[in-house]
Design a protein around this motif. Sequence first.
Motif, mmCIF file in Angstrom:
data_model
loop_
_atom_site.group_PDB
_atom_site.id
_atom_site.type_symbol
_atom_site.label_atom_id
_atom_site.label_comp_id
_atom_site.label_asym_id
_atom_site.label_seq_id
_atom_site.Cartn_x
_atom_site.Cartn_y
_atom_site.Cartn_z
ATOM 1 N N TYR A 33 3.344 3.837 -6.996
ATOM 2 C CA TYR A 33 4.611 3.595 -6.306
ATOM 3 C C TYR A 33 5.109 2.181 -6.596
ATOM 4 C CZ TYR A 33 2.646 7.418 -3.542
ATOM 5 O OH TYR A 33 2.077 8.593 -3.147
ATOM 6 N N TYR A 35 7.775 -0.461 -4.490
ATOM 7 C CA TYR A 35 8.584 -0.774 -3.326
ATOM 8 C C TYR A 35 9.167 -2.167 -3.557
ATOM 9 C CZ TYR A 35 6.068 2.928 -0.778
ATOM 10 O OH TYR A 35 5.532 4.121 -0.361
ATOM 11 N N LYS A 42 13.477 -4.979 5.391
ATOM 12 C CA LYS A 42 12.285 -4.150 5.434
ATOM 13 C C LYS A 42 11.817 -3.800 4.029
ATOM 14 C CE LYS A 42 14.139 -0.746 7.788
ATOM 15 N NZ LYS A 42 14.260 0.582 8.461
ATOM 16 N N VAL A 43 10.589 -3.365 3.933
ATOM 17 C CA VAL A 43 10.043 -2.880 2.667
ATOM 18 C C VAL A 43 10.685 -1.524 2.370
ATOM 19 C CG1 VAL A 43 7.946 -2.164 1.475
ATOM 20 C CG2 VAL A 43 7.865 -4.095 3.078
ATOM 21 N N PHE A 45 11.188 1.859 -0.258
ATOM 22 C CA PHE A 45 10.651 2.696 -1.325
ATOM 23 C C PHE A 45 11.605 2.718 -2.509
ATOM 24 C CE2 PHE A 45 8.673 6.246 -3.357
ATOM 25 C CZ PHE A 45 9.683 7.123 -3.737
ATOM 26 N N SER A 48 8.177 6.982 -6.841
ATOM 27 C CA SER A 48 6.792 7.442 -6.897
ATOM 28 C C SER A 48 6.563 8.126 -8.245
ATOM 29 C CB SER A 48 6.472 8.387 -5.738
ATOM 30 O OG SER A 48 7.321 9.509 -5.771
ATOM 31 N N GLU A 56 9.564 11.188 -7.147
ATOM 32 C CA GLU A 56 10.727 10.986 -6.290
ATOM 33 C C GLU A 56 11.262 9.581 -6.515
ATOM 34 O OE1 GLU A 56 10.004 11.844 -2.178
ATOM 35 O OE2 GLU A 56 12.042 11.356 -1.552
ATOM 36 N N LEU A 95 -2.444 5.379 -4.703
ATOM 37 C CA LEU A 95 -3.022 6.279 -3.711
ATOM 38 C C LEU A 95 -3.957 7.253 -4.409
ATOM 39 C CD1 LEU A 95 -1.118 8.121 -0.896
ATOM 40 C CD2 LEU A 95 -2.288 9.473 -2.609
ATOM 41 N N GLN A 102 -1.867 4.381 1.018
ATOM 42 C CA GLN A 102 -1.424 3.610 -0.132
ATOM 43 C C GLN A 102 -1.940 2.187 -0.009
ATOM 44 O OE1 GLN A 102 2.790 3.971 -1.030
ATOM 45 N NE2 GLN A 102 2.780 6.095 -0.329
ATOM 46 N N ASN B 99 4.362 11.411 -0.735
ATOM 47 C CA ASN B 99 3.786 10.434 0.193
ATOM 48 C C ASN B 99 4.549 9.123 0.271
ATOM 49 O OD1 ASN B 99 1.200 11.981 -1.100
ATOM 50 N ND2 ASN B 99 1.011 11.659 1.102
ATOM 51 N N LYS B 100 5.839 9.127 -0.029
ATOM 52 C CA LYS B 100 6.565 7.866 0.077
ATOM 53 C C LYS B 100 6.519 7.381 1.511
ATOM 54 C CE LYS B 100 11.173 9.602 1.094
ATOM 55 N NZ LYS B 100 12.567 9.722 0.624
ATOM 56 N N LEU B 101 6.472 6.075 1.655
ATOM 57 C CA LEU B 101 6.410 5.474 2.979
ATOM 58 C C LEU B 101 7.776 4.948 3.376
ATOM 59 C CD1 LEU B 101 3.063 3.485 2.750
ATOM 60 C CD2 LEU B 101 3.461 5.702 3.826
ATOM 61 N N PHE B 103 9.275 2.357 5.990
ATOM 62 C CA PHE B 103 8.780 1.245 6.795
ATOM 63 C C PHE B 103 9.738 0.876 7.911
ATOM 64 C CE2 PHE B 103 5.011 -0.604 4.819
ATOM 65 C CZ PHE B 103 4.978 0.040 3.603
#
Lengths: 113, 113
Positions: A33, A35, A42-43, A45, A48, A56, A95, A102, B99-101, B103
Amino acid sequence: EPEVTQTPSHQVTQMGQEVILRCVPISNHLYFYWYRQILGQKVEFLVSFYNNEISEKSEIFDDQFSVERPDGSNFTLKIRSTKLEDSAMYFCASLLEAVDTQYFGPGTRLTVL
Amino acid sequence: DQQVKQNSPSLSVQEGRISILNCDYTNSMFDYFLWYKKYPAEGPTFLISISSIKDKNEDGRFTVFLNKSAKHLSLHIVPSQPGDSAVYFCAASPRGATNKLIFGTGTLLAVQP
């Protein structure tokens, strides 16, 4: 303990230049990933990657961005023509399929002038 | 995009006392939740996670509680230590393979000696 590494730690570039950010994920991990975190925000995405293809991508990840796993260890993010608003911390994460956690690298600070 | 919210930007606690960090989410598709700790100029460090099939998970001084009906989770740190001072991010992952996060905005915890 295995960890995700990223190089360089800080990259300064001129607007319009191409940059490549490099990551070495944890060796037995299968998902990768990117980010980013703009200062004070904020962090977010970006993308992936699994089985040598993008799984994605977010709206941020437009045609100026690309990712590649050129060999069995590196995972790269390329920005073709950087803009001022690309200035941010870029984090790589990986991951292991069996464990839904992650693990993040230390980040690359990208400064676009 | 406010799918994951941390409404307290900062929290100050005395050493030895309990720290409670809160997180709310709106997307019912989230089924896995994580807490990360972050120091300035470093990547997020995984702390603890919880699956939506549980309502509590404990690891040493850290406990995460999940209230699915309220779409709320919290992180308890007992006892708090000065070394816990950092920004804490709540993250959520929707169902699916990528599994993207997603935040939250983070809470700055300051543990006073």
